[in-house]
Design an enzyme around this catalytic site. Structure first.
Site, mmCIF file in Angstrom:
data_model
loop_
_atom_site.group_PDB
_atom_site.id
_atom_site.type_symbol
_atom_site.label_atom_id
_atom_site.label_comp_id
_atom_site.label_asym_id
_atom_site.label_seq_id
_atom_site.Cartn_x
_atom_site.Cartn_y
_atom_site.Cartn_z
ATOM 1 N N SER A 50 0.824 -1.202 0.000
ATOM 2 C CA SER A 50 0.000 0.000 0.000
ATOM 3 C C SER A 50 0.861 1.255 0.000
ATOM 4 C CB SER A 50 -0.882 0.002 1.254
ATOM 5 O OG SER A 50 -1.520 1.236 1.377
ATOM 6 N N VAL A 53 0.059 3.029 3.642
ATOM 7 C CA VAL A 53 0.436 2.553 4.986
ATOM 8 C C VAL A 53 1.955 2.461 5.069
ATOM 9 C CG1 VAL A 53 0.119 0.713 6.700
ATOM 10 C CG2 VAL A 53 -1.669 1.158 4.995
ATOM 11 N N ALA A 61 19.119 -4.121 14.023
ATOM 12 C CA ALA A 61 20.293 -4.978 14.208
ATOM 13 C C ALA A 61 19.866 -6.397 13.856
ATOM 14 C CB ALA A 61 20.762 -4.911 15.650
ATOM 15 N N LYS A 89 28.133 -6.019 12.974
ATOM 16 C CA LYS A 89 27.740 -6.229 14.375
ATOM 17 C C LYS A 89 28.377 -7.540 14.833
ATOM 18 C CE LYS A 89 23.834 -7.535 17.222
ATOM 19 N NZ LYS A 89 22.433 -7.959 17.240
ATOM 20 N N PRO A 108 28.656 -12.147 22.817
ATOM 21 C CA PRO A 108 29.305 -12.198 21.501
ATOM 22 C C PRO A 108 28.665 -13.252 20.609
ATOM 23 C CG PRO A 108 30.633 -13.372 23.114
ATOM 24 C CD PRO A 108 29.403 -12.896 23.845
ATOM 25 N N GLN A 162 35.449 -14.896 12.566
ATOM 26 C CA GLN A 162 34.483 -14.788 13.662
ATOM 27 C C GLN A 162 33.119 -14.473 13.061
ATOM 28 O OE1 GLN A 162 35.577 -14.693 17.317
ATOM 29 N NE2 GLN A 162 37.016 -15.896 16.120
ATOM 30 N N VAL A 193 -4.929 -2.848 -0.570
ATOM 31 C CA VAL A 193 -5.885 -3.964 -0.576
ATOM 32 C C VAL A 193 -7.118 -3.580 0.239
ATOM 33 C CG1 VAL A 193 -6.245 -6.374 0.118
ATOM 34 C CG2 VAL A 193 -4.072 -5.685 -0.911
ATOM 35 N N LEU A 345 5.656 -8.860 11.331
ATOM 36 C CA LEU A 345 4.891 -8.345 12.463
ATOM 37 C C LEU A 345 3.445 -8.839 12.460
ATOM 38 C CD1 LEU A 345 6.219 -4.661 12.308
ATOM 39 C CD2 LEU A 345 7.018 -6.490 13.800
ATOM 40 N N THR A 356 15.759 -10.133 17.057
ATOM 41 C CA THR A 356 15.234 -11.370 16.477
ATOM 42 C C THR A 356 14.047 -11.166 15.532
ATOM 43 O OG1 THR A 356 14.134 -11.580 18.602
ATOM 44 C CG2 THR A 356 16.017 -13.014 18.213
HETATM 45 C C1 LIG Z 1 10.530 -0.810 17.933
HETATM 46 C C2 LIG Z 1 10.983 -1.880 16.990
HETATM 47 C C3 LIG Z 1 12.343 -2.198 16.911
HETATM 48 C C4 LIG Z 1 12.774 -3.235 16.072
HETATM 49 N N1 LIG Z 1 14.104 -3.553 16.031
HETATM 50 C C5 LIG Z 1 14.504 -4.624 15.311
HETATM 51 C C6 LIG Z 1 15.858 -5.032 15.288
HETATM 52 O O1 LIG Z 1 16.746 -4.411 15.881
HETATM 53 N N2 LIG Z 1 16.176 -6.127 14.582
HETATM 54 C C7 LIG Z 1 15.255 -6.847 13.885
HETATM 55 O O2 LIG Z 1 15.605 -7.862 13.280
HETATM 56 N N3 LIG Z 1 13.964 -6.461 13.849
HETATM 57 C C8 LIG Z 1 13.574 -5.373 14.549
HETATM 58 N N4 LIG Z 1 12.274 -4.977 14.513
HETATM 59 C C9 LIG Z 1 11.344 -5.680 13.661
HETATM 60 C C10 LIG Z 1 11.464 -5.228 12.258
HETATM 61 O O3 LIG Z 1 11.496 -3.819 12.149
HETATM 62 C C11 LIG Z 1 10.230 -5.794 11.539
HETATM 63 O O4 LIG Z 1 10.095 -7.138 11.845
HETATM 64 C C12 LIG Z 1 10.402 -5.692 10.138
HETATM 65 O O5 LIG Z 1 10.548 -4.372 9.769
HETATM 66 C C13 LIG Z 1 9.271 -6.378 9.416
HETATM 67 O O6 LIG Z 1 8.176 -5.598 9.378
HETATM 68 P P1 LIG Z 1 6.979 -6.057 8.459
HETATM 69 O O7 LIG Z 1 7.444 -6.119 7.070
HETATM 70 O O8 LIG Z 1 6.336 -7.231 9.054
HETATM 71 O O9 LIG Z 1 5.905 -4.885 8.650
HETATM 72 P P2 LIG Z 1 5.898 -3.320 8.107
HETATM 73 O O10 LIG Z 1 7.272 -2.846 7.958
HETATM 74 O O11 LIG Z 1 4.984 -2.668 9.049
HETATM 75 O O12 LIG Z 1 5.252 -3.487 6.678
HETATM 76 C C14 LIG Z 1 3.874 -3.655 6.483
HETATM 77 C C15 LIG Z 1 3.569 -3.551 5.014
HETATM 78 O O13 LIG Z 1 2.190 -3.872 4.803
HETATM 79 C C16 LIG Z 1 1.630 -2.928 3.912
HETATM 80 N N5 LIG Z 1 0.186 -2.870 4.109
HETATM 81 C C17 LIG Z 1 -0.492 -2.646 5.254
HETATM 82 N N6 LIG Z 1 -1.829 -2.606 4.993
HETATM 83 C C18 LIG Z 1 -1.966 -2.854 3.647
HETATM 84 C C19 LIG Z 1 -3.081 -2.919 2.759
HETATM 85 N N7 LIG Z 1 -4.336 -2.753 3.180
HETATM 86 N N8 LIG Z 1 -2.838 -3.176 1.445
HETATM 87 C C20 LIG Z 1 -1.562 -3.361 0.998
HETATM 88 N N9 LIG Z 1 -0.493 -3.296 1.795
HETATM 89 C C21 LIG Z 1 -0.692 -3.031 3.107
HETATM 90 C C22 LIG Z 1 2.337 -1.632 4.234
HETATM 91 O O14 LIG Z 1 2.229 -0.700 3.181
HETATM 92 C C23 LIG Z 1 3.768 -2.160 4.409
HETATM 93 O O15 LIG Z 1 4.366 -2.261 3.144
HETATM 94 C C24 LIG Z 1 11.827 -3.933 15.299
HETATM 95 C C25 LIG Z 1 10.481 -3.578 15.336
HETATM 96 C C26 LIG Z 1 10.051 -2.567 16.181
HETATM 97 C C27 LIG Z 1 8.583 -2.240 16.222
#
Ligand SMILES: Cc1cc2nc3c(=O)[nH]c(=O)nc-3n(C[C@H](O)[C@H](O)[C@H](O)COP(=O)(O)OP(=O)(O)OC[C@H]3O[C@@H](n4cnc5c(N)ncnc54)[C@H](O)[C@@H]3O)c2cc1C
Length: 544
Positions: A50, A53, A61, A89, A108, A162, A193, A345, A356
């Site tokens: 989208s 969004v 990391a 890292k 580590p 390492q 969507v 997520l 993770t």
């Molecule tokens: C505070 C925080 C810290 C983090 N730190 C780390 C870290 O250090 N290391 C690590 O490995 N992970 C980390 N993560 C997790 C990592 O950022 C996410 O797991 C990763 O970015 C995956 O996100 P995602 O793709 O699931 O969701 P998002 O990045 O939220 O993507 C969602 C997608 O869905 C789309 N979408 C939503 N609704 C619709 C719709 N109706 N139609 C079409 N598309 C739609 C949006 O446009 C977007 O493209 C962290 C997360 C948070 C919240």
């Protein structure tokens, strides 16, 4: 005897991924590379994201497993690091976790083993423990303190490889994977969507968009982040909340551009510093440091958390932008149901203390590729997939819970609450009780079901025939990781005094560690110099 029945339906499978964050694009790029190889097109992959969004990207990391996914996709390390503002890292440094006194310890990624049967932890426990445990077995804490890159400038082998991972900009990672995937054979749609159509048998049959598109598929992958458009909004799969054990539910994030403040170095590790109601990550990238205060809304307001973050960073932080991100810790009751799999997520989230998030997406995607070509009846595949995802989720949850529950801090309500018995999950409690009788040893990780542990079934016990508790496999956090945290957090301190008495010999450092550090100091450049000379990172002026 069971007869093996291969899936004889070899027509091209249509896979639609909804969501273009790092989870969605990792899925697209990996599935395309793993399935459509050698000129064969067995999977027709489309990704729709989208424009309305936004994706989540905070400066992430990773852990070393990321190297597998990069290798399968066929990504060149330098190209990758340039495109995602990547840095190396080699560890996580934990500050203020035992007591609020600036003391620290390292987790580590790599360490040496003394011999086929490694008693180094036991020997260390029996010593005067005058040198921190991991520094006796691993090069990486001191390499990190010296700020060294893990590679030479001319990519020479120096005989002590390492394990390492990366810090990166996850938004740029998604863009990079999008470019690679669409140049291969992934179809990309920028559209929102609006409708999810169901077939009579309960499968998803198609999705519709605001722009008037309709996409049918055999398998739908929900990567819509916390929106969970398919798995939750349409299929109604429940979110299992785990906030009882991990209290943090928000982060205030603040990038610190090097243009505004450059400390004069780029740390080759992540720092996690405990504050009054959570902890701050410091993730160095090539153009900035990413900071985020992960905290619990029950113990601190957003304004107070932002103030604490700015105070932590110092005077130059006054004019920097900060942003709040809300999150929830937990997982889907079923990550895969019928012909819909949730990844990223949308499927689960654990706070980022051990980096993770991307790893859980990575694991799901690798498994999904292994399960191809999926049949019409996906229930058996989903059963195995869900169980493994749940096991791994709880393995990580235990491990993160461990960092909190061993604290000796009592200076704030948050840290006092963390130490209450109901904040420690039963599996972890049973492990710790057992290890107070006998320190952890390798076979403990063959099956982590310990005396006194209640036989609590997996929350996703909707499938007949499997009511077993999650069993850790030690695959992601092995005994070496446990030892780093346990002994970093002074676990067994008092017991050792009783067991081994006084007048103990001095802790010894492995010969390989001393030799390796001598080579490292001679051969390896500072991390920032490596980034500048090999990748072309700009040279910033050190801020006074
Ligand atoms: C505070 C925080 C810290 C983090 N730190 C780390 C870290 O250090 N290391 C690590 O490995 N992970 C980390 N993560 C997790 C990592 O950022 C996410 O797991 C990763 O970015 C995956 O996100 P995602 O793709 O699931 O969701 P998002 O990045 O939220 O993507 C969602 C997608 O869905 C789309 N979408 C939503 N609704 C619709 C719709 N109706 N139609 C079409 N598309 C739609 C949006 O446009 C977007 O493209 C962290 C997360 C948070 C919240």
């Amino acid at each position: 005897m069971h007869e093996f029945r291969g899936n004889s339906d070899m027509r091209t499978k249509r896979i639609v991924i909804v969501g273009g964050g790092s989870a969605g694009w990792m899925a697209a790029a990996y599935l395309n590379a793993a399935l459509n190889k050698g000129g064969q097109q067995v999977a027709d992959i489309a990704l729709i994201e989208s424009p309305e969004v936004p994706r989540i990207g905070v400066g992430e990391a990773t852990i070393p497993n990321i190297n597998h996914i990069l290798a399968v996709i066929g990504i060149d390390q330098h190209d990758f690091m340039r495109r995602v503002d990547g840095t190396f890292k080699q560890s996580i440094k934990y500050v203020n976790w035992v007591n609020n006194d600036r003391s620290w310890y390292y987790h580590p990624f790599d360490r040496f083993l003394k011999s086929p049967i490694d008693h180094s932890a036991l020997e260390w426990l029996m010593s005067d423990r005058s040198i921190p445990f991991v520094e006796t077995v691993s090069l990486q804490p001191i390499m990190c303190e010296l700020g060294l890159a893990p590679q030479t400038l001319d990519h020479r082998e120096i005989g002590m490889p390492q394990k390492y991972a990366y810090h990166m900009d996850a938004l740029k990672f998604a863009d990079y994977l999008c470019e690679l995937s669409t140049a291969r054979s992934v179809n990309h749609y920028l559209d929102h969507v609006t409708e999810v159509e169901m077939a009579e048998n309960g499968d998803i049959s198609a999705i519709q968009t605001k722009g008037g598109k309709r996409l049918e598929a055999d398998l739908f992958i929900d990567c819509t982040g916390f929106a969970a458009l398919l798995i939750e909004k349409k299929l109604g799969v429940r979110w299992v909340d785990c906030s009882q054990w991990l209290l943090c539910d928000r982060a205030v994030t603040m990038p610190v551009p090097y243009e505004q403040h450059y400390p004069g170095y780029v740390r080759p590790y992540t720092t996690a510093t405990a504050l009054s109601a959570g902890w701050i990550w410091e993730i160095p990238l090539q153009d900035r440091r990413s900071l985020g205060y992960v905290h619990s809304s029950a113990f601190i307001s957003e304004d107070e958390a932002e103030r604490e973050l700015r105070d932590f960073e110092g005077g130059h932080a006054a004019s920097l932008d900060a942003r709040i991100v809300h999150f929830k810790v937990g997982h889907r009751e079923h990550a895969w149901i019928r012909n819909c799999v949730s990844i990223g997520l949308a499927g689960s989230f654990i706070e980022p203390l051990e980096s993770t998030g991307l790893y859980l997406s990575d694991l799901a995607i690798v498994m999904l590729a292994e399960h191809f070509p999926y049949g019409d009846d996906m229930a058996s595949l989903a059963f195995r997939f869900n169980r493994i995802m749940a096991i791994r989720f709880y393995e990580i949850l235990d491990f993160i819970n461990l960092h909190y529950c061993l604290t000796r801090r009592e200076d704030t309500e948050f840290w006092r609450e963390i130490r209450n018995p109901e904040r420690v999950n039963d599996r972890l409690k049973a492990k710790l009780d057992y290890w107070r009788i006998k320190p952890p040893s390798p076979t403990d990780f063959e099956d982590q079901f310990f005396p006194g542990q209640p036989d609590t079934p997996l929350p996703s016990n909707g499938y007949p025939g499997d009511h077993r508790s999650p069993i850790d496999t030690g695959t992601i956090f092995s005994i070496h990781s446990y030892e780093a945290i346990l002994y970093g957090m002074a676990f067994l301190d008092k017991e050792c005094d009783d067991w081994y008495g006084t007048g103990r010999r001095q802790s010894g450092v492995f010969k390989k560690v001393i030799e390796g550090l001598n080579i490292a100091a001679r051969e390896l450049p500072p991390h920032d110099v490596w980034l500048q000379q090999v990748l072309g990172m700009p040279q910033y002026r050190k801020t006074n």
